[in-house]
Enzyme design. Structure first.
Site, mmCIF file in Angstrom:
data_model
loop_
_atom_site.group_PDB
_atom_site.id
_atom_site.type_symbol
_atom_site.label_atom_id
_atom_site.label_comp_id
_atom_site.label_asym_id
_atom_site.label_seq_id
_atom_site.Cartn_x
_atom_site.Cartn_y
_atom_site.Cartn_z
ATOM 1 N N ASP A 13 0.809 -1.217 0.000
ATOM 2 C CA ASP A 13 0.000 0.000 0.000
ATOM 3 C C ASP A 13 0.847 1.273 0.000
ATOM 4 O O ASP A 13 0.452 2.303 0.537
ATOM 5 C CB ASP A 13 -0.999 0.001 1.180
ATOM 6 C CG ASP A 13 -1.840 -1.256 1.158
ATOM 7 O OD1 ASP A 13 -2.229 -1.683 0.059
ATOM 8 O OD2 ASP A 13 -2.094 -1.827 2.228
ATOM 9 N N HIS A 42 -3.849 -2.895 -6.498
ATOM 10 C CA HIS A 42 -3.078 -1.735 -6.938
ATOM 11 C C HIS A 42 -4.033 -0.677 -7.466
ATOM 12 O O HIS A 42 -4.751 -0.899 -8.434
ATOM 13 C CB HIS A 42 -2.052 -2.148 -8.006
ATOM 14 C CG HIS A 42 -0.913 -2.929 -7.414
ATOM 15 N ND1 HIS A 42 0.094 -3.472 -8.154
ATOM 16 C CD2 HIS A 42 -0.635 -3.236 -6.118
ATOM 17 C CE1 HIS A 42 0.950 -4.082 -7.343
ATOM 18 N NE2 HIS A 42 0.518 -3.960 -6.110
HETATM 19 P P1 IMP Z 1 -2.364 -12.761 2.999
HETATM 20 O O1 IMP Z 1 -1.365 -12.173 2.054
HETATM 21 O O2 IMP Z 1 -3.783 -12.596 2.521
HETATM 22 O O3 IMP Z 1 -2.019 -14.142 3.427
HETATM 23 O O4 IMP Z 1 -2.276 -11.861 4.349
HETATM 24 C C1 IMP Z 1 -1.109 -11.862 5.162
HETATM 25 C C2 IMP Z 1 -0.801 -10.456 5.657
HETATM 26 O O5 IMP Z 1 -0.415 -9.658 4.561
HETATM 27 C C3 IMP Z 1 -1.993 -9.729 6.299
HETATM 28 O O6 IMP Z 1 -1.507 -8.888 7.322
HETATM 29 C C4 IMP Z 1 -2.540 -8.897 5.159
HETATM 30 O O7 IMP Z 1 -3.253 -7.779 5.627
HETATM 31 C C5 IMP Z 1 -1.251 -8.506 4.469
HETATM 32 N N1 IMP Z 1 -1.429 -8.191 3.040
HETATM 33 C C6 IMP Z 1 -1.598 -9.048 2.030
HETATM 34 N N2 IMP Z 1 -1.705 -8.395 0.858
HETATM 35 C C7 IMP Z 1 -1.597 -7.099 1.137
HETATM 36 C C8 IMP Z 1 -1.603 -5.921 0.330
HETATM 37 O O8 IMP Z 1 -1.706 -5.936 -0.885
HETATM 38 N N3 IMP Z 1 -1.463 -4.743 0.980
HETATM 39 C C9 IMP Z 1 -1.292 -4.691 2.323
HETATM 40 N N4 IMP Z 1 -1.289 -5.752 3.104
HETATM 41 C C10 IMP Z 1 -1.435 -6.955 2.524
HETATM 42 MG MG MG Z 2 -2.783 -2.206 -2.069
#
Ligand code: IMP
Ligand code: MG
Length: 332
Positions: A13, A42
């Site tokens: 982000d 994105h």
């Molecule tokens: P997962 O990737 O869905 O397994 O989530 C694991 C951790 O990564 C969590 O804390 C999510 O909030 C974070 N996370 C996954 N993708 C993103 C993203 O695109 N932006 C910010 N945090 C993410």
């Molecule tokens: Mg994002």
């Protein structure tokens, strides 16, 4: 350019979508390869319209750019098809034969595992889908009838483009501190998110990369659980203009001031050669929509100088508003 890797510095982000969309339009990118998976959104603003892309490369804004989804990515078929339609990129997007498929059962596993829930995953099932790839029981793109029109050998296409001196961008997702290996384990995503991993997912060797562009935001945010040094309470974040909600899940983002020590780590582990800094206008509202460095107030310039001094890399792109072209471009 010609081959640039875009990587996030902190917990995702940072505004990678905005930086990529700017480069696509400004540099007239020839090829953009998306890595990662559907958990990342994105955000791209173009002519007042907002896109939150989970699968389609953010460079879609430049209509001549060839869009690719790498062999190392995990594809949510319905989301991919929906975005291809919405972005009108059917005739210029390709996906590697061997990209993995995320299925509904993976999302269910993600949402029903107490452990994964405790980490605050996005619930898309990326971790469980990757587990299945590791067991070698995962479906891949070539097994899915609806994906047949898009299938290609991404590594060959992208390496041919690099050899032909085309402008190629490898689009990373999340940020270094969500990396399975280098992040705040176990509060991380299911894959390595570093620049080297982005190359690996796309099928590009490290010797082919010219620039690693590390994207910082003027403050730090994270969603889900895990450490966040200097974390602010929501009221303070609101007061400073640093309160955000997640583009993908709508959850509140936690926020904290920029951390120079973490920034230096991100530069090292990614081998970054340049930095982009987004949302400068959130910290310094007078910067809003500035297109020239000289228009910035001196405190903002001081902050940029401090980043350059402490990380040893130049801040070449500065984001001053949400639109793709709200950028100060200091590249030669
Ligand atoms: P997962 O990737 O869905 O397994 O989530 C694991 C951790 O990564 C969590 O804390 C999510 O909030 C974070 N996370 C996954 N993708 C993103 C993203 O695109 N932006 C910010 N945090 C993410
Ligand atoms: Mg994002």
């Amino acid at each position: 350019m010609p081959c640039t890797v875009i990587v996030g510095a902190f917990w995702g982000d940072e505004g990678k979508g905005k930086i990529i969309s700017y480069l696509a339009l400004k540099d007239k990118l020839d090829v953009c390869v998306r890595t990662g998976s559907v958990n990342a959104a994105h955000t791209v603003w173009l002519e007042g319209k907002r896109y939150a892309l989970h699968m389609v490369p953010a460079a879609f804004v430049y209509e001549k750019c060839r869009l690719l989804v790498g062999a190392g990515s995990n594809v949510h078929v319905a989301k991919f098809l929906e975005e291809v339609e919405a972005a009108k990129v059917k005739n210029r997007i390709g996906m590697d034969y061997q990209a993995s498929i995320i299925e509904e059962k993976h999302s269910t596993q993600d949402k029903t595992s107490a452990h994964l829930k405790g980490l605050g995953t996005t619930g898309w099932g990326v971790g469980p889908a990757i587990e299945e790839r590791v067991r070698r029981t995962a479906k891949i793109a070539k097994d899915i009838p609806e994906l047949q029109p898009y299938l290609t050998d991404v590594a060959t296409e992208v390496n041919n483009a690099i050899e032909a001196d085309k402008k190629v961008l490898l689009e990373g997702t999340q940020g270094l501190l969500l990396s399975l290996f280098h992040g705040t384990y176990p509060y991380v995503t299911g894959r390595d998110t570093s620049a080297a991993a982005i190359c690996s997912e796309a099928g590009v060797g490290p010797t082919e990369v010219d620039e690693v562009l590390l994207v910082f935001k003027a403050f730090m945010t994270r969603v889900g659980a895990g450490p966040l040094p200097g974390e602010l309470i929501k009221e303070e974040a609101l007061k400073r203009g640093w309160f955000e909600t997640a583009a993908g899940t709508g959850r509140d983002r936690r926020s904290a001031p920029f951390n120079f020590e973490l920034a230096r780590k991100a530069v090292k582990v990614n081998g970054a050669t340049q930095a982009a800094l987004t949302k400068l206008d959130a910290s310094y509202p007078e910067c809003k929509s500035a297109r020239k460095y000289d228009e910035l107030p001196s405190e903002a310039k001081q902050f940029i100088k401090e980043i350059e001094k402490q990380t040893g890399i130049p801040v070449v792109l500065i984001g001053t508003g949400p639109e793709a072209l709200d950028i100060i471009d200091r590249r030669k």
